[in-house]
Design a protein around this motif. Structure first.
Motif, PDB file in Angstrom:
ATOM      1  N   ASN A  92      54.424  44.002  31.212  1.00 46.68           N
ATOM      2  CA  ASN A  92      53.966  42.641  31.501  1.00 46.68           C
ATOM      3  C   ASN A  92      52.513  42.663  31.967  1.00 46.68           C
ATOM      4  N   LYS A 126      39.262  41.683  33.109  1.00 41.49           N
ATOM      5  CA  LYS A 126      40.286  41.770  34.153  1.00 41.49           C
ATOM      6  C   LYS A 126      40.254  43.098  34.900  1.00 41.49           C
ATOM      7  N   LYS A 180      50.543  40.231  32.865  1.00 45.50           N
ATOM      8  CA  LYS A 180      50.234  39.358  34.009  1.00 45.50           C
ATOM      9  C   LYS A 180      50.503  40.092  35.323  1.00 45.50           C
ATOM     10  N   ARG A 181      51.613  40.816  35.378  1.00 49.03           N
ATOM     11  CA  ARG A 181      51.916  41.573  36.589  1.00 49.03           C
ATOM     12  C   ARG A 181      50.873  42.655  36.832  1.00 49.03           C
ATOM     13  N   GLN A 182      50.414  43.276  35.751  1.00 46.41           N
ATOM     14  CA  GLN A 182      49.390  44.306  35.896  1.00 46.41           C
ATOM     15  C   GLN A 182      48.093  43.714  36.441  1.00 46.41           C
ATOM     16  N   ILE A 183      47.739  42.546  35.942  1.00 44.24           N
ATOM     17  CA  ILE A 183      46.521  41.880  36.426  1.00 44.24           C
ATOM     18  C   ILE A 183      46.650  41.530  37.909  1.00 44.24           C
ATOM     19  N   ASP A 184      47.829  41.050  38.302  1.00 41.78           N
ATOM     20  CA  ASP A 184      48.059  40.739  39.721  1.00 41.78           C
ATOM     21  C   ASP A 184      47.948  41.995  40.582  1.00 41.78           C
ATOM     22  N   SER A 185      48.468  43.123  40.080  1.00 39.20           N
ATOM     23  CA  SER A 185      48.397  44.380  40.832  1.00 39.20           C
ATOM     24  C   SER A 185      46.968  44.906  40.913  1.00 39.20           C
ATOM     25  N   LYS A 197      44.384  43.207  41.352  1.00 41.04           N
ATOM     26  CA  LYS A 197      43.662  42.472  42.400  1.00 41.04           C
ATOM     27  C   LYS A 197      43.740  43.182  43.743  1.00 41.04           C
ATOM     28  N   LYS A 198      44.715  44.113  43.876  1.00 41.74           N
ATOM     29  CA  LYS A 198      44.844  44.891  45.115  1.00 41.74           C
ATOM     30  C   LYS A 198      43.961  46.136  45.087  1.00 41.74           C
TER      31      LYS A 198
END
Length: 451
Positions: free
Chosen positions: A100, A130, A102-107, A109-110
Motif C-alpha cells: 500500500n 514523496k 499510501k501507508r508507505q507515504i505516511d510512514s 513522514k516519520k
C-alpha cells in the motif's frame, strides 16, 4: 564492530564471522565505495549491516538506502536490519512494490533512518516528490549484477541523479561479477573490488541429477512430498510451467505455495510464511522471484527445469546449504539435460534414483507400496465379483431351461427347437402336423400350381 553488537552476538551464539563480513568491514566504516563479491549464503546482508548502522545518527532522517531486486529479498533484508537497528534505536522502513503506497507515504513522514526497497517503488516515490534523499549518506545495491541491468538500471540512474552527491558512499554486493564500467558510469566513481568468491568456506551442498522424463516430473514431486520432514524450493524457467505443476499438486492434495511475480505483496508474503513455518512442502517459483531468498536450514533445492546458465544454477543452489549447513540440489531431466548441466557447472554431479535420494524406504515408497496393494486388492475384488456374476448367470440360465420344459405351451406359441436326441416321437409327429396345418392355412385361397 560496535560493542553493543558484540554483546548481541554472544547472546545469539554467533561466534565466527564469514570471510566477506571480515573483508568489507573496515572499508564500509571509512566510507569507501566498494564492489563486493561473495558466494550466496555467506552472510552478505550482515556484512553491510554491522559496519554501517553504527554510523547512522538517530532522528536525523533517511541516511541509508538499500535496494533489492524483489519484494521478498527487500522484506528479508528489512527483518535482518531491524533486529540490529533496534539495538541502536533506529527505525527501518520497507518501501516495496505491491504494498500500500499510501501507508508507505505516511510512514515516510516519520523520517526513518533506514530505507529498504525495490527500485520501482523507490523511483515512483522520488519522482512524485514523496521521498527526499538529500540526507542520504550510504547507498547499498544488493544483487547488483541483477539491478544494474536494463529497466532497473534506468530506474537506479534516475534515483541517483536526484541526489547527485559525490560524497555519498555506494556499496555494490553480489555473488556474480557485474559490468564494472556500467556501475562507474552511473555513479561516477571507481569502485574498490573485494572478491571473496575463491575463499574456502564450509559449504556442504551435494549436487545431484535424477533422470526423469518430462511427463514424469510432476509424479516425482508428489513422491518426494510423501517424505517426512522434506522441504524444497522448486525452480521453473517459466511461469506457465509453474502454474501447470501447481494445479497438479493441488489436485493431489500436496501442500505447496507459489511465489510468482505479479501476485500481490500479501499473497507472496503468505506463501513465504507458509513455507517457512512448514505448512507447505514445496515453494514453486522462478529465478527472478526467489533471488536472494534466505530460508533457514532449507534441506533441498529442486530444479524442475534445468537452469539456463551456470550463473542461474549458482543462485538457485545458494538457497540451500547456507552458512555451512547441509543441503542437496536435485535436477530433473534427460541425458541431454545432464550434458548441458555438466557444461554449466564445474562440480561433481551424482546421478541418482529416487530410492537413493531418500536413503531408505520412507513414506514415499510406503505410499507407493500401499497404492500397489490397494490396486491389487481392487483387482482381486473385481475378479471375485466376476466369478460370482458368472455363477449367478449360469444358475439363472438353468432355471430358465427348467421353466421352459415344465410350463405348458401356450396357444400359438412355438417352443424353442430342441436337439433331435431330446425330442420324443410324439412331439415330432405333433410338430409335423402343426407345420402342415400352417402351410395349408397360408396357401388357402390361392390357385393351385399346374403341374
Amino acid at each position: 564492530m560496535d560493542s553493543r553488537f558484540e554483546e548481541h552476538l554472544e547472546q545469539v551464539g554467533f561466534n565466527t564471522l564469514t570471510p566477506i563480513q571480515l573483508a568489507v568491514a573496515d572499508d564500509l566504516v571509512t566510507g569507501q565505495s566498494i564492489d563486493a563479491l561473495a558466494p550466496t549464503g555467506t552472510g552478505k546482508t550482515l556484512a553491510f549491516t554491522w559496519p554501517i548502522l553504527p554510523k547512522i545518527v538517530p532522528g536525523d532522517g533517511e541516511q541509508l538506502l538499500v535496494l533489492a531486486p524483489s519484494q521478498e529479498l527487500a522484506m528479508q533484508t528489512t527483518r535482518v536490519m531491524r533486529e540490529w537497528a533496534s539495538i541502536l534505536g533506529l527505525k527501518v522502513l520497507a518501501v516495496t512494490g505491491g504494498a500500500n503506497v499510501k501507508r508507505q507515504i505516511d510512514s515516510l513522514k516519520k523520517h526513518p533512518e533506514v530505507l529498504v526497497g525495490t527500485p520501482g517503488r523507490v523511483h515512483e516515490l522520488v519522482a512524485n516528490g514523496k521521498l527526499k534523499l538529500q540526507r542520504l549518506r550510504t547507498l547499498i545495491v544488493d544483487e547488483a549484477d541483477v539491478l544494474l541491468r536494463e529497466e532497473t538500471a534506468d530506474q537506479i540512474t534516475d534515483i541517483w541523479q536526484s541526489i547527485a552527491d559525490s560524497e555519498i558512499q555506494v556499496a555494490l554486493f553480489g555473488a556474480t561479477e557485474l559490468d564494472a564500467g556500467k556501475a562507474e558510469t552511473i555513479f561516477e566513481r571507481v569502485f574498490k573490488r573485494i572478491d571473496q568468491r575463491d575463499v574456502t568456506i564450509p559449504v556442504t551442498i551435494t549436487h545431484t541429477f535424477m533422470p526423469t522424463a518430462n511427463d514424469q516430473k510432476n509424479k516425482r514431486l508428489r513422491q518426494l512430498a510423501s517424505r517426512k520432514n522434506f522441504q524444497a524450493i522448486v525452480f521453473f524457467n517459466t511461469t506457465k510451467a509453474l502454474k501447470t505443476t501447481a494445479s497438479f499438486l493441488a489436485h493431489e492434495h500436496v501442500a505447496m505455495a507459489t511465489l510468482v511475480r505479479g501476485d500481490s505483496s500479501s499473497t507472496r508474503a503468505t506463501a513465504l510464511a507458509n513455507f517457512r513455518n512448514g505448512k507447505a512442502k514445496f515453494l514453486l517459483t522462478t529465478d527472478v522471484a526467489a533471488r536472494g531468498l534466505d530460508i533457514q536450514d532449507l534441506p533441498a533445492v529442486l530444479n524442475f527445469d534445468v537452469a539456463r546458465d551456470g550463473e542461474t544454477y549458482t543462485h538457485r543452489a545458494g538457497r540451500t546449504g547456507r552458512m555451512g549447513h547441509q543441503g542437496v540440489v536435485v535436477t530433473f531431466g534427460n541425458d541431454h539435460d545432464l550434458r548441458d548441466l555438466k557444461r554449466q557447472i564445474q562440480v561433481d554431479i551424482q546421478v541418482i534414483t529416487l530410492s537413493e535420494l531418500l536413503g531408505q524406504v520412507g513414506p514415499a515408497e510406503q505410499s507407493q507400496n500401499a497404492s500397489k496393494e490397494r490396486h491389487s486388492k481392487a483387482i482381486n475384488q473385481k475378479q471375485a465379483t466376476d466369478v460370482k456374476q458368472s455363477v449367478k448367470s449360469e444358475k439363472t440360465l438353468s432355471r430358465q431351461k427348467t421353466s421352459v420344459h415344465s410350463k405348458p405351451t401356450l396357444k400359438g406359441h412355438v417352443s424353442p427347437k430342441k436337439d433331435d436326441d431330446e425330442i420324443s416321437p410324439r412331439q415330432a409327429r405333433l410338430a409335423k402336423q402343426k407345420k402342415a396345418k400352417r402351410r395349408h392355412q397360408k396357401d388357402k385361397g390361392k390357385p393351385r400350381r399346374k403341374e
